[in-house]
Design a protein around this motif. Structure first.
Motif, PDB file in Angstrom:
ATOM      1  N   ALA A 289       0.828  -1.207   0.000  1.00 58.08           N
ATOM      2  CA  ALA A 289       0.000   0.000   0.000  1.00 58.08           C
ATOM      3  C   ALA A 289       0.861   1.256   0.000  1.00 58.08           C
ATOM      4  O   ALA A 289       0.544   2.236  -0.691  1.00 58.08           O
ATOM      5  N   GLU A 290       1.953   1.239   0.739  1.00 60.86           N
ATOM      6  CA  GLU A 290       2.841   2.395   0.776  1.00 60.86           C
ATOM      7  C   GLU A 290       3.494   2.640  -0.581  1.00 60.86           C
ATOM      8  O   GLU A 290       3.635   3.777  -1.022  1.00 60.86           O
TER       9      GLU A 290
ATOM     10  N   LEU B 275      -0.107  15.028  -3.181  1.00 61.83           N
ATOM     11  CA  LEU B 275       0.659  14.901  -1.943  1.00 61.83           C
ATOM     12  C   LEU B 275      -0.137  14.225  -0.826  1.00 61.83           C
ATOM     13  O   LEU B 275       0.442  13.791   0.167  1.00 61.83           O
ATOM     14  N   VAL B 276      -1.433  14.100  -0.981  1.00 60.29           N
ATOM     15  CA  VAL B 276      -2.280  13.492   0.051  1.00 60.29           C
ATOM     16  C   VAL B 276      -1.919  12.029   0.313  1.00 60.29           C
ATOM     17  O   VAL B 276      -1.782  11.630   1.477  1.00 60.29           O
TER      18      VAL B 276
ATOM     19  N   MET C 116       2.744   8.581   5.611  1.00 61.06           N
ATOM     20  CA  MET C 116       3.671   9.044   6.641  1.00 61.06           C
ATOM     21  C   MET C 116       3.000   9.187   8.012  1.00 61.06           C
ATOM     22  O   MET C 116       3.664   9.036   9.035  1.00 61.06           O
ATOM     23  N   THR C 117       1.718   9.478   8.041  1.00 61.99           N
ATOM     24  CA  THR C 117       1.036   9.604   9.330  1.00 61.99           C
ATOM     25  C   THR C 117       0.593   8.260   9.889  1.00 61.99           C
ATOM     26  O   THR C 117       0.202   8.182  11.044  1.00 61.99           O
ATOM     27  N   GLY C 118       0.617   7.216   9.094  1.00 64.40           N
ATOM     28  CA  GLY C 118       0.242   5.894   9.568  1.00 64.40           C
ATOM     29  C   GLY C 118      -1.200   5.534   9.315  1.00 64.40           C
ATOM     30  O   GLY C 118      -1.664   4.470   9.746  1.00 64.40           O
ATOM     31  N   VAL C 119      -1.939   6.396   8.650  1.00 62.90           N
ATOM     32  CA  VAL C 119      -3.355   6.135   8.383  1.00 62.90           C
ATOM     33  C   VAL C 119      -3.512   4.927   7.464  1.00 62.90           C
ATOM     34  O   VAL C 119      -4.407   4.104   7.663  1.00 62.90           O
ATOM     35  N   VAL C 120      -2.644   4.786   6.483  1.00 65.42           N
ATOM     36  CA  VAL C 120      -2.740   3.666   5.545  1.00 65.42           C
ATOM     37  C   VAL C 120      -2.525   2.345   6.272  1.00 65.42           C
ATOM     38  O   VAL C 120      -3.250   1.375   6.051  1.00 65.42           O
ATOM     39  N   GLN C 121      -1.552   2.301   7.159  1.00 62.07           N
ATOM     40  CA  GLN C 121      -1.290   1.072   7.915  1.00 62.07           C
ATOM     41  C   GLN C 121      -2.471   0.751   8.832  1.00 62.07           C
ATOM     42  O   GLN C 121      -2.882  -0.408   8.953  1.00 62.07           O
TER      43      GLN C 121
END
Length: 152
Positions: A3-4, A38-39, A45-50
């Motif tokens: 995902a990253e 950039l979203v 980077m904020t960890g929302v995807v994880q």
């Protein structure tokens, strides 16, 4: 990890499109595209995807969403039944109060039977059937003039 990588690729592609748009001297649009691109990197980077990927692949989370949906469905159903019952109660109360003041329309009638309204206002009438009034004569002369004017 996948995902990253996808989010980074989407951001890179968006920044490339923004650069091409800026080259064409559409700076406002290029800035907007750059902001949107950039979203995904910011979410990574904020960890929302994880956090989201952790939620999606856990069965207990899906069971929780199912229970929330069931609770919502039950609440909506009870509100609908409650409204229906209160509407019936209000309708029967209105019929009890104003039933004598209004005449009922026969179920098989094509139009309501309208009386002349010469009573005292109590709603009681003498006689078995109201007199049928002739339909009012309608004046279509102005409509005919408009149609003739346009050649119709």
């Amino acid at each position: 990890m996948l995902a990253e990588t996808i989010c980074s690729a989407v951001s890179a592609a968006g920044l490339g499109i923004a650069a091409v748009t800026a080259y064409r001297r559409r700076f406002l649009t290029a800035t907007r595209i750059a902001a949107y691109s950039l979203v995904p990197v910011g979410l990574v980077m904020t960890g929302v995807v994880q956090w989201l990927s952790g939620i999606v692949f856990q069965p207990s989370v899906w069971i929780g969403f199912g229970l929330l949906g069931l609770a919502w469905l039950l609440l909506v159903t009870t509100r609908a039944v409650e409204r229906r019952r209160s509407g019936e109660e209000r309708g029967s109360a209105k019929a009890a109060r104003g039933g004598a003041a209004r005449e009922a329309v026969a179920p098989a009638a094509s139009a309501p039977s309208l009386g002349t309204g010469t009573g005292t206002g109590t709603g009681t009438r003498t006689g078995s059937a109201p007199a049928a009034a002739a339909p009012p004569a309608e004046d279509f002369s102005d409509i005919e003039a408009i149609l003739k004017k346009h050649g119709i």
